[in-house]
Design an enzyme around this catalytic site. Structure first.
Site, short mmCIF file in Angstrom:
data_model
loop_
_atom_site.label_atom_id
_atom_site.label_comp_id
_atom_site.label_asym_id
_atom_site.label_seq_id
_atom_site.Cartn_x
_atom_site.Cartn_y
_atom_site.Cartn_z
N ASP A 16 -4.13 6.07 9.37
CA ASP A 16 -4.02 5.89 7.92
C ASP A 16 -2.66 6.46 7.52
O ASP A 16 -2.01 7.18 8.30
CB ASP A 16 -5.16 6.65 7.23
N ASP A 31 -1.47 7.63 3.66
CA ASP A 31 -1.55 8.68 2.64
C ASP A 31 -2.59 9.73 3.01
O ASP A 31 -3.76 9.40 3.24
CB ASP A 31 -1.88 8.08 1.27
#
Length: 213
Positions: free
Chosen positions: A11, A13
């Site tokens: 991922d 953020d």
């Protein structure tokens, strides 16, 4: 050792980088422009931008409003910084075994990765590439497909419960990063504070991931 995997999917953020301050600036401008309460608007940060707009605004203007959020976030990248261990992790995993799966659009992830000084992997799956964003498994299934590996042989590193849920539904192993949530909230197979708590070693069998004592 946590395991040896054919591919590693990150991922962005909250896992690779901290973009919170820049995101808040963008959402404050958006809220002012559309006459929305900022405290209400920021509850939905991290979701796909059009989905946020559909929650907060009438359906007829939501698509344009979603594009406006994306524009504001892409142009407000000051203060986006890599999280501990991100640079080392991306350097350690070879391109053929590496992907990012993010709720960002292509424009936004390109801007934020550049602001953080992080290299964009060859396989980067963005929100605009899939029909259903996280917590659906689509992003992770597409990442595995583009890498040419079985999702069951992938590990996903995520800080958000929705991302972990999507990764698990795709059949991937999961490592949670405790950026914003507790282990119980994240629901991953393993949890660490940051990527700096892990070592990534490329081997003939795959990427070996271990905890750093």
């Amino acid at each position: 050792m946590l395991g040896v995997f054919d591919a590693v999917v990150f991922d962005f953020d909250g896992t690779l980088a901290d973009s919170h301050a820049s995101m808040m600036r963008a959402y404050r401008i958006f809220a002012d422009e559309y006459g929305i309460d900022f405290e209400e608007a920021k509850r939905y940060t991290g979701m796909p931008t059009e989905a946020v707009a559909r929650i907060l605004l009438p359906a007829d203007i939501a698509p344009a409003a979603g594009l406006r959020i994306d524009e504001l976030e892409s142009s407000n990248t000051e203060g986006v910084v890599p999280l501990p261990g991100a640079v080392a992790a991306l350097d350690a995993v070879p391109q053929a075994r590496l992907a990012i799966a993010t709720s960002c659009t292509d424009r936004l992830i390109t801007a934020r990765m550049a602001a953080a000084g992080l290299p964009l992997p060859d396989v980067t799956v963005t929100r605009d590439m899939v029909v259903n964003g996280k917590p659906a498994p689509d992003s992770f299934l597409l990442a595995a497909d583009r890498l040419g590996v079985d999702p069951a042989r992938c590990v996903v590193l995520e800080d958000a419960p929705a991302g972990v849920r999507g990764a698990r539904d795709a059949g991937c192993a999961t490592i949670g990063i405790r950026t914003h949530h507790t282990d119980q909230e994240i629901g991953a197979d393993w949890c660490v504070d940051t990527l700096a708590d892990l070592s990534f070693e490329n081997t003939d069998e795959g990427v070996r991931i271990s905890r750093i004592a």
